[in-house]
Design a protein around this motif. Sequence first.
Motif, PDB file in Angstrom:
ATOM      1  N   VAL A 182       0.835  -1.203   0.000  1.00 10.37           N
ATOM      2  CA  VAL A 182       0.000   0.000   0.000  1.00 10.37           C
ATOM      3  C   VAL A 182       0.868   1.250   0.000  1.00 10.37           C
ATOM      4  CG1 VAL A 182      -1.921  -1.104   1.209  1.00 10.37           C
ATOM      5  CG2 VAL A 182      -0.152   0.058   2.519  1.00 10.37           C
ATOM      6  N   LYS A 183       0.234   2.364  -0.338  1.00  9.65           N
ATOM      7  CA  LYS A 183       0.847   3.684  -0.234  1.00  9.65           C
ATOM      8  C   LYS A 183      -0.009   4.500   0.714  1.00  9.65           C
ATOM      9  CE  LYS A 183       0.412   7.063  -3.352  1.00  9.65           C
ATOM     10  NZ  LYS A 183       0.531   7.809  -4.620  1.00  9.65           N
ATOM     11  N   LEU A 184       0.612   5.179   1.665  1.00  8.51           N
ATOM     12  CA  LEU A 184      -0.123   6.017   2.606  1.00  8.51           C
ATOM     13  C   LEU A 184      -0.556   7.289   1.892  1.00  8.51           C
ATOM     14  CD1 LEU A 184       1.532   4.060   4.408  1.00  8.51           C
ATOM     15  CD2 LEU A 184       1.512   5.830   6.115  1.00  8.51           C
ATOM     16  N   VAL A 185      -1.853   7.501   1.809  1.00  8.32           N
ATOM     17  CA  VAL A 185      -2.404   8.642   1.078  1.00  8.32           C
ATOM     18  C   VAL A 185      -2.726   9.798   2.017  1.00  8.32           C
ATOM     19  CG1 VAL A 185      -4.294   9.383  -0.414  1.00  8.32           C
ATOM     20  CG2 VAL A 185      -3.339   7.104  -0.676  1.00  8.32           C
ATOM     21  N   HIS A 186      -3.269   9.476   3.202  1.00  9.89           N
ATOM     22  CA  HIS A 186      -3.685  10.531   4.132  1.00  9.89           C
ATOM     23  C   HIS A 186      -3.515  10.043   5.563  1.00  9.89           C
ATOM     24  CE1 HIS A 186      -6.012  13.813   5.844  1.00  9.89           C
ATOM     25  NE2 HIS A 186      -6.748  12.929   6.476  1.00  9.89           N
ATOM     26  N   ILE A 187      -2.967  10.909   6.406  1.00  5.99           N
ATOM     27  CA  ILE A 187      -2.858  10.623   7.836  1.00  5.99           C
ATOM     28  C   ILE A 187      -3.707  11.658   8.555  1.00  5.99           C
ATOM     29  CG2 ILE A 187      -1.322  10.466   9.825  1.00  5.99           C
ATOM     30  CD1 ILE A 187       0.924   9.766   7.821  1.00  5.99           C
ATOM     31  N   GLY A 188      -4.824  11.216   9.116  1.00  8.26           N
ATOM     32  CA  GLY A 188      -5.742  12.115   9.806  1.00  8.26           C
ATOM     33  C   GLY A 188      -5.572  12.045  11.310  1.00  8.26           C
ATOM     34  N   ALA A 189      -6.495  12.667  12.022  1.00  8.70           N
ATOM     35  CA  ALA A 189      -6.441  12.677  13.479  1.00  8.70           C
ATOM     36  C   ALA A 189      -6.929  11.358  14.064  1.00  8.70           C
ATOM     37  CB  ALA A 189      -7.285  13.823  14.021  1.00  8.70           C
ATOM     38  N   GLN A 190      -7.848  10.672  13.378  1.00  5.18           N
ATOM     39  CA  GLN A 190      -8.420   9.432  13.893  1.00  5.18           C
ATOM     40  C   GLN A 190      -8.233   8.235  12.970  1.00  5.18           C
ATOM     41  OE1 GLN A 190      -9.893   9.111  16.913  1.00  5.18           O
ATOM     42  NE2 GLN A 190      -9.341  11.226  17.314  1.00  5.18           N
ATOM     43  N   ASP A 191      -7.771   8.486  11.741  1.00  2.00           N
ATOM     44  CA  ASP A 191      -7.666   7.383  10.793  1.00  2.00           C
ATOM     45  C   ASP A 191      -6.536   7.601   9.802  1.00  2.00           C
ATOM     46  OD1 ASP A 191      -8.689   9.359   9.164  1.00  2.00           O
ATOM     47  OD2 ASP A 191     -10.679   8.490   9.062  1.00  2.00           O
ATOM     48  N   LEU A 192      -6.302   6.573   9.033  1.00  4.75           N
ATOM     49  CA  LEU A 192      -5.238   6.533   8.045  1.00  4.75           C
ATOM     50  C   LEU A 192      -5.861   6.019   6.753  1.00  4.75           C
ATOM     51  CD1 LEU A 192      -2.100   6.319   7.409  1.00  4.75           C
ATOM     52  CD2 LEU A 192      -2.277   3.998   8.242  1.00  4.75           C
ATOM     53  N   THR A 193      -5.582   6.674   5.629  1.00  8.21           N
ATOM     54  CA  THR A 193      -6.085   6.213   4.342  1.00  8.21           C
ATOM     55  C   THR A 193      -4.925   5.664   3.540  1.00  8.21           C
ATOM     56  OG1 THR A 193      -7.787   7.930   4.380  1.00  8.21           O
ATOM     57  CG2 THR A 193      -7.378   6.851   2.277  1.00  8.21           C
ATOM     58  N   VAL A 194      -5.089   4.438   3.043  1.00  5.58           N
ATOM     59  CA  VAL A 194      -4.055   3.803   2.237  1.00  5.58           C
ATOM     60  C   VAL A 194      -4.627   3.477   0.871  1.00  5.58           C
ATOM     61  CG1 VAL A 194      -2.839   2.832   4.221  1.00  5.58           C
ATOM     62  CG2 VAL A 194      -4.597   1.477   3.097  1.00  5.58           C
TER      63      VAL A 194
END
Length: 116
Positions: A79-91
């Motif tokens: 996977v590639k990390l697309v977004h790092i938020g306050a409560q979650d991570l989007t890959v």
Amino acid sequence: MPSTIPPREQLTDSMVLSNLRQTSLYETAKYFNQPHSYFHPQTPTINLNIQGERLFIQGVPYSKNDKAYLYDSGTKFTVKLVHIGAQDLTVQRTDGSKTKLSFSLLMQGRVSLSRS
């Protein structure tokens, strides 16, 4: 064997609260037979920290656009990390699909990330 629990119409709030106080969360989780329950005492906890736009899992730093391996139920995904938020991570997987992972899944060890 006579039932010791009165019919629902006869239960009072104080009876319900006293029963809840006497029952531990672990016994409640055992009662509902939830092997991956949040209340399970042997659930591993993972050290997870966010500093700015960097995510640290067990001290290993991850940033946006980093490539990593995602392990979920014994399956390994690149996977590639697309977004790092306050409560979650989007890959984003190699096929282009995106998945949002809550940090609670990572902290409980249900899914894990490692450097590629």
